[in-house]
Scaffold this active site. Structure first.
Site, PDB file in Angstrom:
ATOM      1  N   SER A  49       0.854  -1.195   0.000  1.00  0.00           N
ATOM      2  CA  SER A  49       0.000   0.000   0.000  1.00  0.00           C
ATOM      3  C   SER A  49       0.890   1.245   0.000  1.00  0.00           C
ATOM      4  O   SER A  49       2.108   1.155   0.125  1.00  0.00           O
ATOM      5  CB  SER A  49      -0.887  -0.006   1.244  1.00  0.00           C
ATOM      6  OG  SER A  49      -0.068   0.174   2.387  1.00  0.00           O
ATOM      7  N   ASP A  81      -1.029  -1.572  -4.191  1.00  0.00           N
ATOM      8  CA  ASP A  81      -2.392  -1.509  -3.652  1.00  0.00           C
ATOM      9  C   ASP A  81      -2.811  -0.043  -3.483  1.00  0.00           C
ATOM     10  O   ASP A  81      -2.053   0.755  -2.908  1.00  0.00           O
ATOM     11  CB  ASP A  81      -2.372  -2.233  -2.288  1.00  0.00           C
ATOM     12  CG  ASP A  81      -3.743  -2.372  -1.674  1.00  0.00           C
ATOM     13  OD1 ASP A  81      -4.728  -2.462  -2.421  1.00  0.00           O
ATOM     14  OD2 ASP A  81      -3.809  -2.431  -0.424  1.00  0.00           O
ATOM     15  N   HIS A  82      -3.988   0.303  -3.960  1.00  0.00           N
ATOM     16  CA  HIS A  82      -4.536   1.665  -3.825  1.00  0.00           C
ATOM     17  C   HIS A  82      -3.573   2.773  -4.271  1.00  0.00           C
ATOM     18  O   HIS A  82      -3.352   3.734  -3.517  1.00  0.00           O
ATOM     19  CB  HIS A  82      -4.982   1.948  -2.382  1.00  0.00           C
ATOM     20  CG  HIS A  82      -6.178   1.163  -1.970  1.00  0.00           C
ATOM     21  ND1 HIS A  82      -7.446   1.456  -2.394  1.00  0.00           N
ATOM     22  CD2 HIS A  82      -6.299   0.081  -1.169  1.00  0.00           C
ATOM     23  CE1 HIS A  82      -8.295   0.584  -1.867  1.00  0.00           C
ATOM     24  NE2 HIS A  82      -7.630  -0.272  -1.133  1.00  0.00           N
ATOM     25  N   GLU A 133     -10.808   0.905  -9.138  1.00  0.00           N
ATOM     26  CA  GLU A 133     -11.892   0.795  -8.150  1.00  0.00           C
ATOM     27  C   GLU A 133     -13.062   1.665  -8.572  1.00  0.00           C
ATOM     28  O   GLU A 133     -12.882   2.822  -8.943  1.00  0.00           O
ATOM     29  CB  GLU A 133     -11.384   1.225  -6.764  1.00  0.00           C
ATOM     30  CG  GLU A 133     -12.486   1.232  -5.701  1.00  0.00           C
ATOM     31  CD  GLU A 133     -11.940   1.526  -4.290  1.00  0.00           C
ATOM     32  OE1 GLU A 133     -10.832   1.054  -3.962  1.00  0.00           O
ATOM     33  OE2 GLU A 133     -12.638   2.233  -3.545  1.00  0.00           O
ATOM     34  N   HIS A 179     -12.542  -1.194   4.963  1.00  0.00           N
ATOM     35  CA  HIS A 179     -11.164  -1.408   5.429  1.00  0.00           C
ATOM     36  C   HIS A 179     -11.078  -1.328   6.954  1.00  0.00           C
ATOM     37  O   HIS A 179     -11.782  -0.528   7.567  1.00  0.00           O
ATOM     38  CB  HIS A 179     -10.239  -0.344   4.835  1.00  0.00           C
ATOM     39  CG  HIS A 179     -10.052  -0.476   3.357  1.00  0.00           C
ATOM     40  ND1 HIS A 179     -10.357   0.536   2.472  1.00  0.00           N
ATOM     41  CD2 HIS A 179      -9.590  -1.501   2.609  1.00  0.00           C
ATOM     42  CE1 HIS A 179     -10.080   0.136   1.239  1.00  0.00           C
ATOM     43  NE2 HIS A 179      -9.622  -1.105   1.293  1.00  0.00           N
TER      44      HIS A 179
HETATM   45  O1  G3H Z   1      -6.371  -3.014   0.025  1.00  0.00           O
HETATM   46  C1  G3H Z   1      -6.262  -3.703   1.050  1.00  0.00           C
HETATM   47  C2  G3H Z   1      -7.412  -4.281   1.692  1.00  0.00           C
HETATM   48  O2  G3H Z   1      -8.592  -3.900   1.147  1.00  0.00           O
HETATM   49  C3  G3H Z   1      -7.283  -4.749   3.087  1.00  0.00           C
HETATM   50  O3  G3H Z   1      -8.427  -4.560   3.883  1.00  0.00           O
HETATM   51  O4  G3H Z   1      -7.324  -4.421   6.099  1.00  0.00           O
HETATM   52  O5  G3H Z   1      -9.753  -4.744   5.889  1.00  0.00           O
HETATM   53  O6  G3H Z   1      -8.189  -6.576   5.274  1.00  0.00           O
HETATM   54  P1  G3H Z   1      -8.433  -5.108   5.373  1.00  0.00           P
HETATM   55 ZN    ZN Z   2      -8.305  -1.936  -0.075  1.00  0.00          ZN
END
Ligand code: G3H
Ligand code: ZN
Length: 283
Positions: A49, A81-82, A133, A179
């Protein structure tokens, strides 16, 4: 071996199972994920992330991920990620990530389409897969905070338009997960997953999957979820194991002794997830 995200997720999409995408921040987490994947013979996605990249640095994360993938006996993708910023996405591609997410969910539909197309043009030219997304997933993921009241479910018609116009490889949808740690039990909109899958026919991604009951995960996978993001469950396993160890061994100062049980605790959870998602035995 290091493979692209779409190589892994195309098979999951065709054969109706999901692959875990686990957030990584350090060596122990990477090792726990790879050992779990090898022991269950599962393909896997290592993802970093914004916060993970800030903490460890893109060079360290890329080097760790690529080395782990190279040595692994199972297919491994290294994913951003993101990603919220075009330049950062490019930096990750330059450092060898095989998959990137461009999260344009803070924009209106046309703005989200525009930034996703911009990333895809470059990423696809160099063989990197792209996740986007649509809709807004609630909760907190590092610096990305979406208040519950601002979370919006993905509109299936918009999803169809989005996929047709962007040619995105896999799509994260907002269907009731959030999240971080849940206050109550999350309620997933299964009908929405089914409708979106029928309309877009590409791999779908579930974010905020820690703490979602097993039956809900199974149902979501059966309806077309192919990538499942897990971060919070690993954080909890990691920190609880460290707290327990230090409670029993308050005088121990050896980082290897302290982090060893944390790695094992994460590995056990990851193996359970791989069985649950249906990726075990698919490598
Ligand atoms: O992008 C990462 C996730 O969506 C993790 O989500 O921390 O709720 O497992 P979480
Ligand atoms: Zn996420």
């Amino acid at each position: 071996m290091l493979v692209t995200g779409i190589e892994i997720l195309q098979d999951a999409h065709k054969n109706n199972y999901a692959v875990g995408a686990f957030n990584v921040n350090n060596m122990e987490i990477v090792q726990a994920i790879i050992e779990a994947a090898e022991e269950t013979n599962s393909p896997v996605i290592l993802q970093a992330s914004q916060g993970g990249l800030k903490y460890a640095g893109v060079e360290y994360i890329a080097a760790l991920g690529k080395l782990a993938a190279e040595k692994a006996k199972v297919p491994v993708a290294l994913h951003l990620d993101h990603g919220t910023d075009f330049d950062q996405v490019m930096l990750c591609i330059r450092h060898g990530f095989s998959s990137v997410m461009i999260d344009g969910s803070r924009f209106e539909l046309e703005g989200n389409i525009a930034i996703t197309k911009k990333v895809i043009e470059v990423a696809h030219a160099v063989g990197v897969s792209v996740e986007a997304e649509l809709g807004k997933i609630g909760g907190t993921e590092d610096d990305i905070v979406v208040d519950e009241r601002d979370a919006t479910f993905t509109d299936p018609k918009e999803a169809k338009k989005f996929v047709e116009e962007t040619n995105v490889d896999y799509l994260a949808i907002a269907v009731g997960t959030a999240h971080g740690v849940y206050k109550g039990e999350p309620k997933l909109d299964f009908e929405r997953i089914k409708t979106i899958k029928e309309m877009v026919n590409i791999p779908l991604v579930l974010h905020g999957s820690s703490g979602v009951p097993k039956e809900a995960i199974e149902k979501a996978v059966s309806l077309g979820i192919n990538k499942i993001n897990i971060d919070t469950d690993l954080r909890m396993a990691f920190s609880n194991a460290i707290k327990d160890f230090l409670k029993e061994n308050p005088d121990n100062i050896d980082p290897r002794k302290i982090l060893g049980p944390a790695k094992e605790a994460m590995k056990e959870i990851i193996k359970e997830k791989m069985e649950l998602f249906g990726s075990a035995g698919r490598a």
